[in-house]
Enzyme design. Structure first.
Site, PDB file in Angstrom:
ATOM      1  N   LYS A  15       2.722 -18.518  21.715  1.00 46.55           N
ATOM      2  CA  LYS A  15       2.095 -19.148  22.652  1.00 46.55           C
ATOM      3  C   LYS A  15       0.800 -19.495  22.423  1.00 46.55           C
ATOM      4  O   LYS A  15       0.390 -20.758  22.582  1.00 46.55           O
ATOM      5  CB  LYS A  15       1.914 -18.060  23.940  1.00 46.55           C
ATOM      6  CG  LYS A  15       3.130 -17.682  24.500  1.00 46.55           C
ATOM      7  CD  LYS A  15       2.774 -16.926  25.977  1.00 46.55           C
ATOM      8  CE  LYS A  15       1.968 -15.578  25.786  1.00 46.55           C
ATOM      9  NZ  LYS A  15       2.473 -14.519  25.035  1.00 46.55           N
ATOM     10  N   ARG A 127       1.067 -11.549  10.953  1.00 42.87           N
ATOM     11  CA  ARG A 127       0.268 -12.186  11.669  1.00 42.87           C
ATOM     12  C   ARG A 127      -1.367 -11.735  11.251  1.00 42.87           C
ATOM     13  O   ARG A 127      -1.808 -10.673  11.007  1.00 42.87           O
ATOM     14  CB  ARG A 127       0.329 -11.952  13.084  1.00 42.87           C
ATOM     15  CG  ARG A 127      -0.496 -13.059  13.817  1.00 42.87           C
ATOM     16  CD  ARG A 127       0.129 -13.206  15.279  1.00 42.87           C
ATOM     17  NE  ARG A 127      -0.471 -12.575  16.178  1.00 42.87           N
ATOM     18  CZ  ARG A 127      -0.499 -12.772  17.466  1.00 42.87           C
ATOM     19  NH1 ARG A 127       0.297 -13.811  17.895  1.00 42.87           N
ATOM     20  NH2 ARG A 127      -0.821 -11.955  18.380  1.00 42.87           N
ATOM     21  N   ARG A 160      -4.910  -7.827  13.809  1.00 44.29           N
ATOM     22  CA  ARG A 160      -5.535  -7.332  15.004  1.00 44.29           C
ATOM     23  C   ARG A 160      -4.908  -5.917  15.269  1.00 44.29           C
ATOM     24  O   ARG A 160      -3.768  -5.510  15.222  1.00 44.29           O
ATOM     25  CB  ARG A 160      -5.056  -8.153  16.065  1.00 44.29           C
ATOM     26  CG  ARG A 160      -6.121  -9.032  16.722  1.00 44.29           C
ATOM     27  CD  ARG A 160      -5.577 -10.042  17.593  1.00 44.29           C
ATOM     28  NE  ARG A 160      -4.780  -9.771  18.553  1.00 44.29           N
ATOM     29  CZ  ARG A 160      -4.007 -10.286  19.622  1.00 44.29           C
ATOM     30  NH1 ARG A 160      -4.105 -11.651  19.358  1.00 44.29           N
ATOM     31  NH2 ARG A 160      -3.629  -9.630  20.464  1.00 44.29           N
ATOM     32  N   ARG A 171       4.085  -3.259  23.500  1.00 48.21           N
ATOM     33  CA  ARG A 171       3.589  -4.605  24.165  1.00 48.21           C
ATOM     34  C   ARG A 171       4.973  -5.094  24.443  1.00 48.21           C
ATOM     35  O   ARG A 171       4.775  -5.662  25.575  1.00 48.21           O
ATOM     36  CB  ARG A 171       2.688  -5.588  23.195  1.00 48.21           C
ATOM     37  CG  ARG A 171       1.329  -4.892  22.832  1.00 48.21           C
ATOM     38  CD  ARG A 171       0.643  -5.581  21.916  1.00 48.21           C
ATOM     39  NE  ARG A 171       0.361  -6.960  22.242  1.00 48.21           N
ATOM     40  CZ  ARG A 171      -0.136  -7.818  21.412  1.00 48.21           C
ATOM     41  NH1 ARG A 171      -0.277  -7.501  20.231  1.00 48.21           N
ATOM     42  NH2 ARG A 171      -0.392  -9.421  21.943  1.00 48.21           N
TER      43      ARG A 171
HETATM   44  P1  AMP Z   1      -3.087 -11.476  24.049  1.00 43.92           P
HETATM   45  O1  AMP Z   1      -3.861 -11.885  23.050  1.00 43.92           O
HETATM   46  O2  AMP Z   1      -2.530 -12.560  25.208  1.00 43.92           O
HETATM   47  O3  AMP Z   1      -1.804 -10.815  23.453  1.00 43.92           O
HETATM   48  O4  AMP Z   1      -3.668 -10.245  24.921  1.00 43.92           O
HETATM   49  C1  AMP Z   1      -4.160  -9.080  24.218  1.00 43.92           C
HETATM   50  C2  AMP Z   1      -4.231  -7.962  25.176  1.00 43.92           C
HETATM   51  O5  AMP Z   1      -5.420  -8.090  26.146  1.00 43.92           O
HETATM   52  C3  AMP Z   1      -3.065  -7.438  25.727  1.00 43.92           C
HETATM   53  O6  AMP Z   1      -2.036  -6.652  25.105  1.00 43.92           O
HETATM   54  C4  AMP Z   1      -3.618  -6.819  27.145  1.00 43.92           C
HETATM   55  O7  AMP Z   1      -4.172  -5.610  26.993  1.00 43.92           O
HETATM   56  C5  AMP Z   1      -4.791  -7.723  27.499  1.00 43.92           C
HETATM   57  N1  AMP Z   1      -4.495  -8.536  28.402  1.00 43.92           N
HETATM   58  C6  AMP Z   1      -4.577 -10.178  28.154  1.00 43.92           C
HETATM   59  N2  AMP Z   1      -4.077 -10.771  28.948  1.00 43.92           N
HETATM   60  C7  AMP Z   1      -4.163  -9.981  29.998  1.00 43.92           C
HETATM   61  C8  AMP Z   1      -3.629 -10.316  31.329  1.00 43.92           C
HETATM   62  N3  AMP Z   1      -3.290 -11.283  31.879  1.00 43.92           N
HETATM   63  N4  AMP Z   1      -3.217  -8.918  32.220  1.00 43.92           N
HETATM   64  C9  AMP Z   1      -3.607  -7.684  31.632  1.00 43.92           C
HETATM   65  N5  AMP Z   1      -3.878  -7.430  30.499  1.00 43.92           N
HETATM   66  C10 AMP Z   1      -4.110  -8.574  29.328  1.00 43.92           C
END
Ligand code: AMP
Length: 216
Positions: A15, A127, A160, A171
């Protein structure tokens, strides 16, 4: 006309990479709630500190923290013509809050990039993310020109903490439980499109462009 694109899919489906390319092609800002949280974290804000413990455990940050931060971001001038959402909405409550805010006159399209769990685990293990600008690489599929260094800004590349395999599996579980209702929400509204995320990044990008072209 304001255009809002919602990119859905499991963590690791690509994404972020696709959102950055689409945002450039459509001249819309790329709004990633994960990036917004990481920016808070590196600035050491209260919100960043609060979000950190959820993020490191692979859990979702509570809706009220996400919504305030997201709505503040999309109220900015650069989002007037629309924006591309990456990583939001992730719960039904977030999707409903976004709908209520957008109202009728905004065109929206939700695209699901789907990839099976096992492929995601394999992808995420390789990654690498730039500590400084957030650019994403892959040890095998998309390595940086110089090992450990970001091609774009020269920053240090790291894994990360939430890309570790145990956290990735957590996740994925969270995604299947909490975000499947979001997919169904957009499907029921008739605005969901689906793209097969198992193919090469260029093939997925071409599909996304075709799908979005038919949407707006
Ligand atoms: P991502 O980079 O989109 O994978 O986000 C990393 C982490 O940020 C996720 O595993 C969540 O802990 C938090 N996070 C990001 N976007 C959201 C969202 N829309 N709702 C809740 N937690 C979020």
């Amino acid at each position: 006309m304001t255009r809002v694109v919602v990119l859905l899919g499991p963590p690791g489906a690509g994404k972020g990479t696709q959102a950055a390319r689409l945002a450039a092609a459509m001249a819309l800002p790329h709004v990633s709630t994960g990036d917004l949280f990481r920016a808070h974290l590196s600035r050491g804000t209260e919100l960043g500190k609060e979000a950190q413990r959820y993020m490191e455990a692979g859990e979702l940050v509570p809706d009220e923290l996400v919504l305030d931060m997201l709505f503040e971001r999309v109220a900015k001038e650069d989002c007037r013509e629309g924006y591309l959402l990456d990583g939001f909405p992730r719960t039904l409550a977030q999707a409903e809050a976004l709908e209520a805010r957008l109202g009728e006159e905004v065109a929206r399209c939700a695209v699901l990039i789907d990839v099976p769990d096992e492929e995601i685990v394999a992808r995420m293990a390789g990654r690498l993310t730039c500590e400084q600008c957030g650019a994403v690489y892959h040890r095998r599929n998309d390595p940086p020109k110089v090992e450990g260094r970001c091609d774009r800004c020269g920053g240090t590349l790291i894994q990360r903490p939430d890309d570790r395999e145990d956290v990735v599996r957590e996740r994925l579980g969270v995604y299947r439980r909490q975000t499947t209702p979001v997919v169904e929400f957009y499907r029921a509204k008739g605005v969901l499109r689906e793209v097969d995320g198992r193919r090469s990044p260029d093939a997925v990008f071409a599909d996304l462009q075709a799908v979005l072209g038919g949407c707006f």
